[in-house]
Write an enzyme that holds these catalytic residues in place. Structure first.
Site, PDB file in Angstrom:
ATOM      1  N   ASN C 128     -20.809 -22.434  28.461  1.00 58.22           N
ATOM      2  CA  ASN C 128     -22.116 -21.797  28.353  1.00 58.22           C
ATOM      3  C   ASN C 128     -22.043 -20.283  28.265  1.00 58.22           C
ATOM      4  O   ASN C 128     -23.057 -19.598  28.405  1.00 58.22           O
ATOM      5  CB  ASN C 128     -22.978 -22.173  29.562  1.00 58.22           C
ATOM      6  N   GLY C 130     -20.394 -17.749  25.629  1.00 54.46           N
ATOM      7  CA  GLY C 130     -19.600 -17.360  24.474  1.00 54.46           C
ATOM      8  C   GLY C 130     -19.903 -15.909  24.207  1.00 54.46           C
ATOM      9  O   GLY C 130     -19.341 -15.008  24.830  1.00 54.46           O
ATOM     10  N   GLY C 339      -9.490 -23.990  -8.850  1.00 54.19           N
ATOM     11  CA  GLY C 339     -10.299 -25.045  -9.429  1.00 54.19           C
ATOM     12  C   GLY C 339     -10.173 -26.338  -8.648  1.00 54.19           C
ATOM     13  O   GLY C 339     -10.057 -26.334  -7.428  1.00 54.19           O
ATOM     14  N   GLY C 340     -10.161 -27.448  -9.374  1.00 53.13           N
ATOM     15  CA  GLY C 340     -10.082 -28.751  -8.711  1.00 53.13           C
ATOM     16  C   GLY C 340      -8.876 -28.862  -7.816  1.00 53.13           C
ATOM     17  O   GLY C 340      -8.931 -29.422  -6.714  1.00 53.13           O
ATOM     18  N   GLU C 363     -13.053 -14.014  19.361  1.00 52.07           N
ATOM     19  CA  GLU C 363     -12.861 -12.637  19.851  1.00 52.07           C
ATOM     20  C   GLU C 363     -14.085 -11.784  19.559  1.00 52.07           C
ATOM     21  O   GLU C 363     -13.969 -10.625  19.175  1.00 52.07           O
ATOM     22  CB  GLU C 363     -11.584 -12.042  19.250  1.00 52.07           C
TER      23      GLU C 363
END
Lengths: 267, 407, 392
Positions: C128, C130, C339-340, C363
């Site tokens: 809880n 960050g 590309g692909g 960070e």
């Protein structure tokens, strides 16, 4: 344990190219490196020291710039380095080189194990190791892929042959030439490189190694280069373009016409 | 006098010597020669020069560079005649290179109108006599003694040296095998003569009657021809599969001379055992056909295409460094500067671009066939035949054709 | 571009490049797949003295600073942004000890860190907490000669592999930020466990784990600095290590750029290599310019820190935000150039794109960085206005 490693500074022949137009060697960007096989020899020498105690001395016979190779070797774990360098040594073939190195080694008091790579990548002869051993009057074994053990001056080695390997034993001192299978060389350490920068590298001249002058350098070399030429490229290299069926068919026809079969022969 | 010097008056400043020097030892910083050239003349840095002679060759036209040699006193050349070979053997077999060096020896002996002899030392070696004579050897100089173990190389080299000193052949050839490249240099250092390794060509110079020894250097980028002028015997090694084996003679007429008067030294080497390893490497180096895969294979599982083609051609599987580095195939299959050097009859390079580092390992192949999708790949420069195409289509097609009967 | 490195800096950079080439590049794809921790590379880096670079000479280091560390991280990241974290994250965990450790603490931990024998890690983030680092809940209750630590740290790089951890915990929960302290905890201390190894999008060869403290008792002498200094330790540490993240991003971007250029020359379409098309050329030119700018900014921030400049937060934040955004853009462009094929795992660039993303997040997220920069700008402007007013 006193170890001497002989190294050679060579041009990085993997990068040497021929300019196709002028048919001359393209020198630009060709770095000088420690002969790769000698790096393995040096690593083995350092491992021997780590196991048995003692010192690793690295030496090379070459022009003044060969000193940088010795510093690289110091960064890889050698304790001290010597440069055998003199104009009188220039132009040496393997006989004269082996003689000079043997004189230098004798001058330094000899060693228990003398290591070098199996061949240098510029000359590719592999002749200096056996020559040094003959000059020193000690045993030699080439193509060492493993030093099994050294106990009470008796050394057991594995020698790589075409069809396997032979396990041999002999008494120290001995000259060993090594193959790449023997170890994986460590990387240089930063501390090593920094120390190597500051290290003293004494130069041994012809007069310092108690050698017969007539046996050194060009004059001490029975073989001489008559000419150097670039090899001819195979002429008529044929290229086939098109779809697979066409090109393969064309290739096989050409081969058949030339009397060459690449089909597996039925024995 | 310096061993190499520039005859400044002959130099025109053409820079050919500068370009050709592998050691960066020549620079055009010399004085201008009035009336001849308005360019600086060549100056050689003796600190860098290794006297390789490349510049002398390059300057043939102007003859401005000269190398002077005064080699140390050699043997009396006139006392030496005949061509001898080292009959290497191990574990009951004559080395496969021996018929090839006999072939080379016979050609040289013919030029010199002399004979071919074989040095045969070992234990039980008389069993090889017939085989050697069948290749046309005129005389066998033999020492058959149980004191000469197969692996006692130090004993063998001492005996070979003694025999050479006694018999005085003008040429002595050995195989460029592991043993040959270890034993012959020791012998040469003992009797103080010249030895040239891995010759690809041996011939007698018609003018000088000297043995011309030609071999590759710089990873195969250049060739050098070497002479041993004042020392004897002129020694050379030849690698397996470089020269053609001698034809068998239908009516062998040679004789055997046993040299049992030569004392057998005791070996300093203790033979423990021999472990046979017919690894992939051995198959690779000995193979007549090699099918190699490179980066163009793109994926490790595609390597089975290479294996299938190897199967269809009865060949071995090779690889470029790119394929090995990528982890697609073990290092024992690597062909190249840092891998194995191979000289098969046929080398099929698939998806290999032809970096010099790879070419150094296979350039000597009799026939090179390249398959690559890039028409500009350097491999096509050395390939005798090339297919520009997608290897994933070409190789299956090739396999199909080879497997089918006929065609 | 020439950044006029000293001989020693060149040595460090070249050695890191050699390690990247010989030890990291061959295994990068494999470790990305398996998620295995690169202990072999750590060993090689240790033997090469790379971990010594940023440690003072009194403690067996080579006395280099942030810039030297940046040079090393960049070269390592060029080969793999994940494997390089086994170096960079240990640097992050070492900095608090260098900055705030007592003589005894430095003597104990710095030499083995310098030799690469052990690794370090830094634990601030919690499930809880960050960006809102002040919201940490992990406590370190004083009890006699010890602190008893309870709580969980999340997403700690080198978690589970490192031997020494700097943990930011609340020694006085009622004082908020001013009640936090930095405490050294060794792996293996009873009550200190690790959560499972996280399954990440990228930098998969790095180990990311939860640190779970359940009544973990450590001697009071393990504190770094004094009670209440926790956040100071954290902020100063992150200021110094932030150029390292920037360097990681620059390295990843450079690696992607190298591959993209190489591929564009090999790939043929319409009868020529795609590097002949202006569309591709413009992409490559922009990629290269951005990488160079990121590099220059990162180097400037690192040099600033080493020069002892008082206020380094703006430069540090700028370098991190720009380099990481550049890495994300450049790696995405690299995939586009491929590309692909760029989308396929057989080709190296999709990994680089996955690796780059984290640099925009950890960070200090890039949003926080921007806030830092903006506040810094405003503060400076306010100061300027006050000074002007004062001289009237």
């Amino acid at each position: 344990m006193k170890v001497i490693v002989c190294i050679k500074q060579v041009p990085d022949t993997t990068n040497v190219r021929i300019n196709p137009e002028t048919n001359t060697l393209v020198r630009e960007g060709v770095q000088s490196i420690i002969n790769p096989f000698d790096v393995y020899a040096l690593e083995e020498g350092v491992r021997l020291k780590e196991k048995h105690g003692g010192t690793v001395t690295v030496m090379t016979m070459g022009p003044p710039q060969a000193e940088s190779a010795l510093r690289d070797a110091l960064a890889l774990g050698a304790d001290n380095a010597y440069l055998v360098s003199d104009r009188a040594l220039a132009g040496a073939d393997t006989l004269a080189t082996a003689y000079a190195l043997a004189c230098a080694i004798r001058k330094l008091g000899g060693a228990d194990v003398i290591l070098m790579g199996r061949q240098a990548i510029d000359g590719d002869t592999g002749q200096v190791g056996p020559g040094v051993a003959e000059n020193l009057g000690i045993s030699h074994v080439t193509d060492i892929r493993k030093i099994e053990e050294i106990t009470d001056s008796r050394i057991i080695v594995e020698r790589l042959l075409e069809d396997g390997y032979a396990r041999l034993a002999t008494r120290l001192p001995v000259v060993l030439t090594v193959v790449k299978e023997i170890n994986i060389p460590r990387l240089p350490s930063l501390k090593g490189k920094l120390a190597a920068k500051k290290a003293q590298v004494p130069v041994l001249k012809a007069g310092d190694i108690d050698a017969e002058v007539e046996r050194l350098g060009l004059n001490g070399s029975p073989t001489q280069v008559m000419r150097i030429f670039t090899p001819t490229r195979p002429s008529g290299g044929k290229k086939f373009t098109g779809d697979a069926a066409a090109t393969v068919g064309a290739l096989l026809s050409e081969l058949t016409a030339a009397g060459i079969s690449i089909r597996k022969s039925k024995k | 006098m310096d061993p190499i010097r520039v005859i400044t008056q002959n130099c025109v400043g053409c820079k050919l010597c500068v370009k050709v020097c592998p050691y960066d030892a020549v620079a055009l910083t010399g004085p201008l020669v009035e009336g001849r050239t308005d360019r600086n003349t060549a100056v050689i840095d003796l600190g860098k020069c290794t006297l390789c002679g490349a510049c002398v060759e390059a300057c043939a036209r102007y003859n401005a560079i000269v190398i002077t040699r005064r080699t140390f006193k050699g043997q009396d050349v006139a006392l030496y005649s005949g061509v001898a070979i080292f009959a290497e053997h191990r574990r009951g077999k004559i080395a496969s290179v021996v018929p090839e060096i006999i072939g080379a020896a016979r050609a040289l002996a013919k030029e010199r109108a002399s004979t071919v002899s074989a040095i045969l030392v070992g234990n039980g070696v008389r069993a090889f006599v017939d085989e050697l004579l069948s290749y046309g050897v005129d005389e066998i100089w033999m020492i058959d003694n149980p004191g000469i173990g197969d692996f006692d190389e130090d004993v063998q080299s001492e005996l070979v040296a003694e025999i050479l000193l006694e018999k005085r052949p003008e040429v002595f050839l050995g195989g460029g095998t592991v043993v040959g490249r270890s034993l012959l240099p020791r012998v040469a250092a003992r009797i103080l003569t010249g030895l040239t390794a891995d010759c690809t060509e041996l011939s007698i110079d018609p003018e000088t009657q000297l043995l011309k020894q030609t071999r590759p250097a710089f990873g195969g980028n250049i060739m050098a021809t070497i002479l041993t002028q004042n020392h004897r015997p002129q020694m050379a090694t030849v690698r397996h599969k470089v020269m053609a084996p001698a034809a068998k003679v239908s009516d062998p007429k040679g004789n055997v001379v046993e040299l049992n008067h030569i004392p057998i030294p005791k070996s300093k080497l203790e033979f423990l055992e021999f472990v046979e390893e017919k690894s992939a490497t051995v198959n690779l180096v000995e193979a007549d056909v090699i099918v190699s895969g490179g980066r163009g294979i793109k994926d490790p599982k595609n390597f089975d295409l290479i294996e299938k083609l190897a199967l269809a051609t009865g060949g071995a599987v090779g690889a470029s460094r790119a394929a090995v580095d990528a982890g697609w195939i073990p290092y024992s299959h690597q062909v190249g500067q840092t891998g194995k050097t191979v000289k098969p009859t046929v080398y099929i390079a698939c998806g290999i671009s032809g970096a010099i580092q790879h070419l150094a390992g296979m350039k000597g192949s009799d026939m090179i066939i390249a398959i690559n999708s890039d028409p500009n790949a350097p491999i096509f420069d050395v390939a005798h035949y090339g297919i520009v195409g997608d290897l994933f289509q070409v190789i299956p097609e090739l396999i199909k054709r080879l497997d089918s009967t006929g065609g | 571009m020439n950044y006029f490195l000293t001989e020693e800096q060149t040595m460090i950079r070249d050695l890191a490049a050699q390690i990247a080439r010989e030890k990291i590049a061959p295994i990068a794809a494999e470790l990305d797949e398996s998620g295995e921790f690169p202990w072999d590379v750590v060993k090689a880096m240790g033997m090469a003295d790379l971990y010594r670079v940023f440690i003072p000479t009194e403690y067996e280091g080579l006395g280099g600073g942030c810039f030297e560390m940046v040079l090393a991280v960049e070269e390592l990241s060029r080969a793999c942004g994940g494997i390089s974290l086994s170096y960079a994250a240990s640097a992050l965990g070492t900095i608090p000890i260098i900055l705030f450790g007592t003589e005894e603490q430095k003597k104990k931990y710095l030499p083995p860190l310098a030799s690469g024998e052990i690794l370090a890690a830094f634990g601030l983030t919690e499930p809880n907490a960050g960006s809102d680092a002040a919201g940490i809940k992990t406590t370190a209750r004083a009890d006699g000669d010890s602190y008893v630590i309870n709580g969980t740290k999340q997403w700690i790089t080198n978690g589970g592999e490192a031997s020494i951890y700097t943990v930011i915990a609340l020694t006085d929960p009622h004082r908020g930020v001013r009640g936090s302290s930095a405490i050294l905890v060794e792996k293996g201390t009873p009550g200190f466990e690790f959560g499972k190894k996280e399954n990440k999008m990228g930098i998969r060869a790095s180990a990311t784990r939860e640190l779970v403290f359940q009544d973990c008792r450590v001697p009071k002498s393990n504190i770094l600095g004094k009670e209440g200094m926790g956040f100071l330790v954290a902020m100063r540490t992150l200021d110094q290590s932030r150029p390292g993240v920037a360097a990681q991003a620059v390295g990843i971007a450079q690696g992607a750029l190298d591959k993209a250029i190489e591929y564009s020359r090999e790939r043929q379409q319409f009868g020529k290599s795609i590097s002949s098309f202006q569309g591709i050329q413009f992409i490559l030119a922009d990629m290269a310019t951005q990488v160079e700018a990121a590099r220059a900014l990162t180097y400037a921030a690192a040099r600033s820190i080493d020069a002892g400049e008082k206020d380094v937060s703006r430069a540090s934040a700028m370098a991190k935000v720009f380099a990481s955004d550049t890495a994300m853009k450049v790696t995405t462009d690299a995939v586009q150039v491929f590309g692909g094929y760029g989308y396929m795992k057989e080709y190296p660039v999709e990994k680089m794109m996955r690796d780059a993303k984290i640099t925009q997040i950890y960070e200090g997220t890039n949003q926080i960085q921007r806030e830092v920069i903006a506040l810094n700008l405003i503060k400076e402007s306010v100061r300027g206005a006050r000074n002007a007013a004062a001289t009237k």
